[in-house]
Design a protein around this motif. Sequence first.
Motif, PDB file in Angstrom:
ATOM      1  N   PHE A  36       0.422  -1.133  -0.265  1.00  0.00           N
ATOM      2  CA  PHE A  36      -0.254  -0.266  -0.786  1.00  0.00           C
ATOM      3  C   PHE A  36       0.866   1.646  -0.582  1.00  0.00           C
ATOM      4  N   TYR A  38       0.900   4.920   0.461  1.00  0.00           N
ATOM      5  CA  TYR A  38       0.438   5.717   1.925  1.00  0.00           C
ATOM      6  C   TYR A  38       1.471   7.326   1.919  1.00  0.00           C
ATOM      7  N   MET A  65      -2.617   4.751  -1.629  1.00  0.00           N
ATOM      8  CA  MET A  65      -3.677   4.417  -0.624  1.00  0.00           C
ATOM      9  C   MET A  65      -3.333   5.829   0.071  1.00  0.00           C
ATOM     10  N   LEU A  68      -5.336   7.576   3.227  1.00  0.00           N
ATOM     11  CA  LEU A  68      -5.161   7.908   4.781  1.00  0.00           C
ATOM     12  C   LEU A  68      -4.054   8.570   5.389  1.00  0.00           C
ATOM     13  N   LEU A 102      -8.071  -0.612   6.889  1.00  0.00           N
ATOM     14  CA  LEU A 102      -7.581  -0.426   5.288  1.00  0.00           C
ATOM     15  C   LEU A 102      -7.171  -1.366   4.732  1.00  0.00           C
ATOM     16  N   PHE A 106      -9.145  -4.204   1.963  1.00  0.00           N
ATOM     17  CA  PHE A 106      -8.144  -4.270   0.264  1.00  0.00           C
ATOM     18  C   PHE A 106      -7.236  -5.035  -0.352  1.00  0.00           C
TER      19      PHE A 106
END
Length: 221
Positions: A36, A38, A65, A68, A102, A106
């Motif tokens: 991810f 972020y 992401m 976030l 999250l 996902f």
Amino acid sequence: MKSNNKAVVVFSGGQDSTTCLFWALNKFDHVEVVTFDYNQRHNEEIEVAKEIAGDMDVRHHVLDMSLLNQLAPNALTRDDIEVKDGEDGELPSTFVPGRNLLFLSFATILARQIGAKHIVTGVCETDFSGYPDCRDVFIKSLNVTLNLSMDDEFVLHTPLMWLDKAQTWQMADQLDAFDYVREKTLTCYNGVRGDGCGECPACHLRKNGLETYLAQKEVTK
Ligand code: ZN
């Protein structure tokens, strides 16, 4: 008929998730990994993850992401927030509210898309940094919720849940991955690979575990 033997590993390129990747490759016929993005302080993390996925010859998904960070600015994404442990029951500044909720949601949606039933994550309750979403009770609860939400039978695997850092090194060693994990992974908050900067909380935790494991190994030789 063989049961579904396909897994997705939540993968950051760190010690824990790389050990989980080796664990999954040992257990499942087909493994893919998901990272991810972020806006981690160190984009290095994504590069390291890519490289390890390449070494292991597994398909690597990178999901954006960034929302976030928009919702929950924290020490992992912002240079102006200091990385520190929480005091007196406070959460550490590296806590990202909702992160595992999250990420695992996902990852499970991705698993569904590629026809996998198994999701592997390196969360751990033992070296408890005070993250509520690393607790076993949270993972079990989310597993039920995810299955209800998609009317499916996913299994969230947490091979490191009850291990301390020394035992995580031991697991890597048993999987013939000790040197690889030690040299190639990135755990350090300051973006230094392998043994890291030696100063940040992540390096301290990793180093203490490594020293404990090596000392135990020496004794049992
Ligand atoms: Zn460090």
